[in-house]
Design an enzyme around this catalytic site. Structure first.
Site, PDB file in Angstrom:
ATOM      1  N   GLU A   1       0.421  -0.968   0.002  1.00 52.50           N
ATOM      2  CA  GLU A   1      -0.300  -0.269  -0.128  1.00 52.50           C
ATOM      3  C   GLU A   1       0.838   1.076  -0.179  1.00 52.50           C
ATOM      4  O   GLU A   1       2.036   1.717   0.782  1.00 52.50           O
ATOM      5  CB  GLU A   1      -1.151   0.220   1.244  1.00 52.50           C
TER       6      GLU A   1
ATOM      7  N   LYS B   1      -7.769  -1.918  10.905  1.00 52.40           N
ATOM      8  CA  LYS B   1      -6.912  -2.358  10.158  1.00 52.40           C
ATOM      9  C   LYS B   1      -6.054  -1.396   9.536  1.00 52.40           C
ATOM     10  O   LYS B   1      -4.513  -1.491   9.062  1.00 52.40           O
ATOM     11  CB  LYS B   1      -8.182  -1.992   8.584  1.00 52.40           C
TER      12      LYS B   1
ATOM     13  N   ASP C   1       4.284 -14.254  11.321  1.00 52.59           N
ATOM     14  CA  ASP C   1       2.616 -15.157  10.527  1.00 52.59           C
ATOM     15  C   ASP C   1       1.904 -13.955  10.994  1.00 52.59           C
ATOM     16  O   ASP C   1       1.057 -13.466  12.184  1.00 52.59           O
ATOM     17  CB  ASP C   1       2.512 -15.783  11.313  1.00 52.59           C
TER      18      ASP C   1
ATOM     19  N   HIS D   1      -2.757  10.114   0.342  1.00 54.30           N
ATOM     20  CA  HIS D   1      -2.965   8.988  -0.022  1.00 54.30           C
ATOM     21  C   HIS D   1      -2.696   9.354  -1.836  1.00 54.30           C
ATOM     22  O   HIS D   1      -1.768   8.435  -2.280  1.00 54.30           O
ATOM     23  CB  HIS D   1      -4.567   8.601  -0.174  1.00 54.30           C
TER      24      HIS D   1
HETATM   25  C1  MEV Z   1      -5.922   2.949   5.347  1.00 58.49           C
HETATM   26  O1  MEV Z   1      -5.664   1.615   4.240  1.00 58.49           O
HETATM   27  C2  MEV Z   1      -6.445   2.501   6.224  1.00 58.49           C
HETATM   28  C3  MEV Z   1      -6.869   3.775   6.876  1.00 58.49           C
HETATM   29  O2  MEV Z   1      -8.229   3.418   6.284  1.00 58.49           O
HETATM   30  C4  MEV Z   1      -7.004   3.718   8.777  1.00 58.49           C
HETATM   31  C5  MEV Z   1      -8.301   5.035   8.621  1.00 58.49           C
HETATM   32  O3  MEV Z   1      -9.376   5.118   8.618  1.00 58.49           O
HETATM   33  O4  MEV Z   1      -8.202   4.815  10.283  1.00 58.49           O
HETATM   34  C6  MEV Z   1      -6.303   5.487   6.638  1.00 58.49           C
END
Ligand code: MEV
Length: 440
Positions: free
Chosen positions: A85, A280, A296, A393
């Site tokens: 990513e 995530k 792992d 991003h």
């Molecule tokens: C993207 O990979 C992760 C985010 O969505 C985490 C978040 O929203 O805190 C930017």
């Protein structure tokens, strides 16, 4: 229709590729060429990778990047990350730099206990089973002595074996719930080997236990396996500073920013839809280091999400507070990882990653990984409550889009400069690229 294949694993690598390319791709020549392009020229190195799994036909690259400037417990680290990513390494580096001038990251190991269970069925008197288990315990330990000897020399071993009656949840279901200390190893093989001996001993000895009826003697072992739920193998990492130090030039906006951060974390605490995405983002940092260090990541993911729901509702793994004008941001996360055994001794890049991290112990690696997760979350939430996530991003994703469009190096350079001043979205990049290409 494609016919099933017998003995695929016995074919040579070339034959496997030919078969797959012929039956499942529309241009087998091109597929063959591409798959071979990813083979390593060093035959020995390639063989090493081939043998990690069955049916290897080529290598699958992931970028291996470095996030520098992590001050952790007053020691400066450059953290290796394996991840696809675009924005993850950039975000981690930014957060590391932010906290470098504010005291860095502090960590505490809260526990290192691993878990494994023998699941079995017993039909009979629960009290009699408990008595049998008490008598059996020394023998369970004696029977694994040859397996535990070396681990004990290193300071680890079995820390507990408990009989658990689970019949209220499932008829006749009991377990041996066992806990382990595995020192610098993740310990899966050690734990599973001990559990299988426990299971055999349990079954065999039940047959000789005079107080059991025939039915009680017939214990059925269902399975013996470690658990990836490790709520007592936990590390805490935190950052803190005076609220005013968050934005030293502007006290009012410092406080406003701190409050926004706390509010965003509190939303993730109460709202599972947000918590999953919030976590995530944490795992973006965690998995990247876990993968680079040969651990792992599926085990880590499973354990982390179980921990996030341990109180009955899925919630945030990070926390934030403002108390006495101090802003505090922290994470508590279970991390059953190792720095010896498994891929750590095998994969040349893993060895380099561990060397870059100054050959950490498993505890030190837990600390580093937790910090990577915390930094990632700090960077994501900071963007979310200020500029929004897309600005950073898309800046990082820009090159991916330009590569997809087939931009030349010169075009890339021009468009990267253009998007320093303009907001990048997929369509904006396509439009700007077409305008440049067509000289509009
Ligand atoms: C993207 O990979 C992760 C985010 O969505 C985490 C978040 O929203 O805190 C930017």
């Amino acid at each position: 229709m494609i016919a099933p294949i017998e003995g695929f694993s016995k074919l040579s690598k070339e034959a496997k590729i030919s078969w797959i390319a012929k039956h499942y791709t529309h241009n087998s020549e091109q597929t063959l060429e591409l798959l071979q392009q990813y083979w390593n020229k060093d035959a020995q190195l390639q063989k090493l990778h081939d043998e990690f799994i069955e049916n290897t036909i080529t290598n699958f690259y992931l970028p291996f990047g470095i996030a520098p400037n992590f001050l952790i417990n007053d020691r400066l680290y450059a953290i290796p990350m394996a991840i696809e990513e675009s924005s993850v390494v950039a975000a981690a580096s930014k957060a590391a730099k932010f906290w470098l001038s504010r005291g860095g990251f502090k960590t505490t190991i809260l526990g290192t206990e691993k878990v494994g269970q023998v699941h079995f069925m017993y039909t009979g008197d629960a009290e009699k089973l408990a008595q049998f288990f008490s008598a059996l315990k020394p023998q369970l330990l004696a029977n694994v002595a040859s397996i535990t000897k070396n681990m004990e020399k290193r300071g680890g071993g079995i820390s507990g074996i408990e009989l658990r009656n689970k019949t209220a949840e499932l008829e006749n279901y009991y377990q041996l719930h066992c806990t382990f200390e595995t020192m610098n190893a993740m310990g899966a093989n050690f734990i599973n080997s001990c559990l299988e001996v426990f299971a055999k001993t349990l079954k065999a000895e039940a047959q000789n236990y005079p107080a059991f009826t025939d039915q009680e003697k017939d214990i059925e072992i269902v399975m013996s396996i470690l658990s990836n739920n490790v709520p007592n193998c936990v590390v805490r990492a935190e950052v803190s500073c005076a609220v005013n130090d968050l934005k030293p030039q502007d006290a009012a906006s410092s406080l406003e920013f701190a409050k926004k951060m706390v509010r965003a974390v509190n939303i993730a605490k109460v709202e599972p839809f947000r918590a999953v995405t919030h976590n995530k983002g944490i795992m973006n940092g965690i998995d990247a280091v876990v993968l680079a260090t040969g651990n792992d990541f599926r085990a880590i993911e499973a354990g982390a999400h179980a921990y996030a729901s341990k109180d009955g509702k899925y919630t945030s793994l990070t926390h934030a507070s403002i108390e006495d004008d101090q802003f505090k941001f922290w994470i508590e996360i279970p991390l059953a990882i190792g720095t010896v055994g498994g891929l750590t001794n095998l994969h040349p890049l893993v060895k380099v990653a561990l060397e870059i991290l100054q050959n950490p112990t498993a505890k030190e690696l837990m600390e580093i990984v937790a910090v990577a997760g915390l930094a990632q979350n700090f960077a994501a939430v900071k963007s979310l409550v200020t500029t929004g996530i897309q600005q950073g991003h898309m800046k990082m994703h820009l090159l991916n889009i330009l590569n997809q469009l087939g931009a030349t190096e010169a075009e890339k350079q021009t468009l990267v400069n253009h998007f320093k001043k303009n907001t990048a979205s997929h369509s904006a990049v396509v439009t700007a690229f077409e305008a440049l290409r067509n000289n509009v």
